[in-house]
Design a protein around this motif. Sequence first.
Motif, PDB file in Angstrom:
ATOM      1  N   ASP A 182       0.858  -1.192   0.000  1.00 34.84           N
ATOM      2  CA  ASP A 182       0.000   0.000   0.000  1.00 34.84           C
ATOM      3  C   ASP A 182       0.889   1.235   0.000  1.00 34.84           C
ATOM      4  OD1 ASP A 182      -1.835   2.040   0.532  1.00 34.84           O
ATOM      5  OD2 ASP A 182      -2.955   0.857   1.995  1.00 34.84           O
ATOM      6  N   THR A 184       1.045   5.574  -0.567  1.00 34.33           N
ATOM      7  CA  THR A 184       0.372   6.863  -0.742  1.00 34.33           C
ATOM      8  C   THR A 184       1.429   7.934  -0.991  1.00 34.33           C
ATOM      9  OG1 THR A 184      -1.280   6.131   0.857  1.00 34.33           O
ATOM     10  CG2 THR A 184      -1.348   8.451   0.191  1.00 34.33           C
ATOM     11  N   ASP A 203      -3.471   7.218  -3.373  1.00 32.69           N
ATOM     12  CA  ASP A 203      -3.438   6.118  -2.387  1.00 32.69           C
ATOM     13  C   ASP A 203      -3.940   4.844  -3.074  1.00 32.69           C
ATOM     14  OD1 ASP A 203      -3.547   4.578  -0.068  1.00 32.69           O
ATOM     15  OD2 ASP A 203      -5.142   5.759   0.893  1.00 32.69           O
ATOM     16  N   THR A 204      -3.079   3.827  -3.151  1.00 32.06           N
ATOM     17  CA  THR A 204      -3.505   2.578  -3.797  1.00 32.06           C
ATOM     18  C   THR A 204      -2.747   1.398  -3.220  1.00 32.06           C
ATOM     19  OG1 THR A 204      -3.734   1.425  -5.941  1.00 32.06           O
ATOM     20  CG2 THR A 204      -1.834   2.895  -5.693  1.00 32.06           C
ATOM     21  N   GLU A 208     -11.269   0.345  -0.421  1.00 33.01           N
ATOM     22  CA  GLU A 208     -10.126  -0.514  -0.112  1.00 33.01           C
ATOM     23  C   GLU A 208     -10.510  -1.724   0.735  1.00 33.01           C
ATOM     24  OE1 GLU A 208      -7.335   1.423   2.760  1.00 33.01           O
ATOM     25  OE2 GLU A 208      -8.348   3.281   2.184  1.00 33.01           O
ATOM     26  N   GLU A 262      -6.908  -1.533  -3.231  1.00 35.43           N
ATOM     27  CA  GLU A 262      -7.361  -0.158  -3.003  1.00 35.43           C
ATOM     28  C   GLU A 262      -7.162   0.702  -4.249  1.00 35.43           C
ATOM     29  OE1 GLU A 262      -5.044   2.067  -0.094  1.00 35.43           O
ATOM     30  OE2 GLU A 262      -6.650   3.566   0.110  1.00 35.43           O
TER      31      GLU A 262
HETATM   32 CO    CO Z   1      -3.678   2.927   1.192  1.00 34.38          CO
END
Ligand code: CO
Length: 270
Positions: free
Chosen positions: A105, A107, A116-117, A212, A243
Amino acid sequence: MDETRGRLTKDGIRIYETADFAGMHKAGKLAAEILDAIAEHVVPGVTTGELDQRITDHVNDAGAKSATIGYKGYQHASCISVNHVVCHGIPGPKVVKDGDILNIDVTVIVDGWFGDTSRMYVAGKRSKKAERLINVTHDALMMGIEAVKPGNTFGDIGHAIQRFAESHRMSIVRDFCGHGLGRVFHAPPNVLHYGKPGTGAVLEEGMIFTIEPMVNLGRPETKVLADDWTAVTRDKSLSAQFEHSIGVTATGAEIFTLSPKGIFHPTWSQ
Ligand code: CO
Ligand code: MF3
Ligand code: CO
């Protein structure tokens, strides 16, 4: 930082301008590129700390900033959550083993906008049950995104995700949720990954938030370890998460964190 653009809804959710979506695109794209670039390094024998160092270097080389370094005392550019770790796994000396599943994760902040992913990776050979869990979690996120359009509610999103995961006899984590973002990391609303149709705030064009979902093979309960970050499944069952950062358009959703290489799902890169 300018947090005053657009207006707030009665639920305190910021409505951004169309032009703001370009900023989110840039930030989301860098976060997705970082997740693309790390894929080839997720192999048995690597440590999660080494993966995080590559991510830190990538953020710096891009002239961007990590949103997580310094956030509430967190010191890393990524969270790396292995196997039964649900989220917020802290990178370090842990060695990745054959068959481990990892959520990474990231960001980043680009020109003040937050991207954010997170997505799943498998080191080495994947088990059938890991593959099932990863497929269901990915598809649950996409079901949630499909429910995004003006006039629908946040409950519609949560319901779509929950119904899909539970139809595969998996469970949705209740203890963590998605969030509004934009010029800030975490803003209203809390985006729940479970719920009832027609409940919650109504979606409007210009809203920006993450979805997410965390999905467990076993029970949904989690606990946070003594490090105050690492969340694990109480029953030690495997957990997965995907996410995306998205914006609500006139007709649906715009995904800011699409993979430029088209490898968001691990089986797409093999
Ligand atoms: Co995140
Ligand atoms: N990126 C996480 C999220 O999806 C938040 C991580 S906060 C950290 O909201 F401090 F743990 F990195
Ligand atoms: Co998030």
